[in-house]
Write a protein that holds these residues in place. Structure first.
Motif, PDB file in Angstrom:
ATOM      1  N   GLN A  95       0.988  -4.445   2.006  1.00 16.99           N
ATOM      2  CA  GLN A  95       1.498  -4.819   0.922  1.00 16.99           C
ATOM      3  C   GLN A  95       2.228  -4.283  -0.723  1.00 16.99           C
ATOM      4  N   HIS A  96       1.117  -3.185  -0.741  1.00 19.02           N
ATOM      5  CA  HIS A  96       0.912  -1.980  -1.379  1.00 19.02           C
ATOM      6  C   HIS A  96       0.877  -0.706  -1.035  1.00 19.02           C
ATOM      7  N   PRO A  97       1.955   0.008  -0.274  1.00 13.26           N
ATOM      8  CA  PRO A  97       1.737   1.509   0.047  1.00 13.26           C
ATOM      9  C   PRO A  97       1.461   2.346  -0.474  1.00 13.26           C
ATOM     10  N   LEU A 100      -4.264   3.088  -2.908  1.00 15.84           N
ATOM     11  CA  LEU A 100      -5.545   2.954  -1.558  1.00 15.84           C
ATOM     12  C   LEU A 100      -6.628   2.056  -1.943  1.00 15.84           C
ATOM     13  N   HIS A 101      -6.962   1.300  -1.089  1.00 17.55           N
ATOM     14  CA  HIS A 101      -7.476  -0.006  -0.787  1.00 17.55           C
ATOM     15  C   HIS A 101      -8.640  -0.054   0.198  1.00 17.55           C
ATOM     16  N   ASP A 102      -9.567  -0.503   0.041  1.00 16.34           N
ATOM     17  CA  ASP A 102     -10.206  -1.272   1.153  1.00 16.34           C
ATOM     18  C   ASP A 102     -10.060  -2.565   1.626  1.00 16.34           C
ATOM     19  N   CYS A 103      -8.860  -3.215   2.087  1.00 14.97           N
ATOM     20  CA  CYS A 103      -8.550  -4.046   2.407  1.00 14.97           C
ATOM     21  C   CYS A 103      -9.803  -4.960   3.104  1.00 14.97           C
ATOM     22  N   ILE A 104      -9.310  -6.760   2.940  1.00 13.69           N
ATOM     23  CA  ILE A 104     -10.126  -7.435   3.220  1.00 13.69           C
ATOM     24  C   ILE A 104      -8.972  -8.474   3.584  1.00 13.69           C
ATOM     25  N   THR A 115      -4.854 -13.801   4.951  1.00 13.14           N
ATOM     26  CA  THR A 115      -5.066 -13.522   4.337  1.00 13.14           C
ATOM     27  C   THR A 115      -5.571 -12.444   3.177  1.00 13.14           C
ATOM     28  N   HIS A 116      -4.826 -11.230   2.119  1.00 10.07           N
ATOM     29  CA  HIS A 116      -5.570 -10.394   2.370  1.00 10.07           C
ATOM     30  C   HIS A 116      -5.923 -10.186   0.691  1.00 10.07           C
ATOM     31  N   ILE A 117      -6.776  -9.817   0.187  1.00  5.68           N
ATOM     32  CA  ILE A 117      -7.486  -9.608  -1.277  1.00  5.68           C
ATOM     33  C   ILE A 117      -8.450  -8.116  -1.373  1.00  5.68           C
ATOM     34  N   ASP A 118      -8.245  -7.838  -2.667  1.00 11.00           N
ATOM     35  CA  ASP A 118      -8.493  -6.451  -2.501  1.00 11.00           C
ATOM     36  C   ASP A 118      -9.654  -6.500  -3.791  1.00 11.00           C
ATOM     37  N   ASP A 119     -10.683  -6.205  -3.485  1.00  8.62           N
ATOM     38  CA  ASP A 119     -11.825  -6.547  -4.337  1.00  8.62           C
ATOM     39  C   ASP A 119     -12.456  -4.872  -4.346  1.00  8.62           C
TER      40      ASP A 119
HETATM   41 ZN   LIG Z   1      -5.071  -4.566   0.242  1.00 11.91          ZN
END
Ligand SMILES: [Zn+2]
Ligand SMILES: [Zn+2]
Ligand SMILES: [Zn+2]
Length: 152
Positions: A95-97, A100-104, A115-119
């Motif tokens: 959802q955020h092309p 960059l994140h290590d998506c959780i 469910t996708h979260i970013d932390d």
């Molecule tokens: Zn993410």
């Protein structure tokens, strides 16, 4: 990671963001790639290359091989357009092309809803812990299995 405008895209805005990201990398946004992206984004839960091939075949009224879908998904993952959910052995649209994140991922064992979260604080901690053990982290995979709000 520096503070930035972290926006989660949906629908047409997600497709535009994905298209921009891919073309910025010098890759073409072909009809086939768009069909695969649309199918992936429309799934709502992690989908395998076979699931996507079936969906695209149905939408286009012709058989599309899982192999060619797999190659496109691979390109999407490398380009930050899709993420692999390892414990589901499947893919979701990112959802955020643009960032960059290590998506959780939080994966429901009952209905498959993911469910996708970013932390970044959490994932940076994992990277640092790995570095502390003399290990160079390429991609921390943080996935939580359990029951979603609707199933519990
Ligand atoms: Zn993410
Ligand atoms: Zn972001
Ligand atoms: Zn559930």
């Amino acid at each position: 990671m520096a503070r930035h405008d972290h926006h989660l895209h949906k629908g047409d805005s997600l497709r535009d963001a994905a298209k921009n990201r891919l073309t910025e990398r010098g890759e073409q946004w072909t009809d086939m790639r768009q069909a695969v992206f649309d199918a992936l984004a429309g799934f709502g839960k992690p989908a395998s290359a076979y699931d996507i091939a079936e969906e695209v075949s149905r939408a286009q009224g012709r058989r599309v091989a899982a192999n060619s879908v797999y190659r496109i998904l691979d390109l999407f993952v490398q380009s930050n357009l899709a993420m692999r959910v390892e414990s589901a052995n499947a893919y979701v649209a990112n959802q955020h092309p643009g960032c960059l994140h290590d998506c959780i991922f939080l994966i429901c064992d009952t209905c498959g809803q993911t469910t996708h979260i970013d932390d970044d604080k959490l994932s940076t901690g994992v990277r640092e812990a790995a570095a502390g053990a003399g290990f160079e982290a390429q991609r921390p995979v943080i996935e939580v299995r359990g029951k979603c709000g609707e199933c519990s």
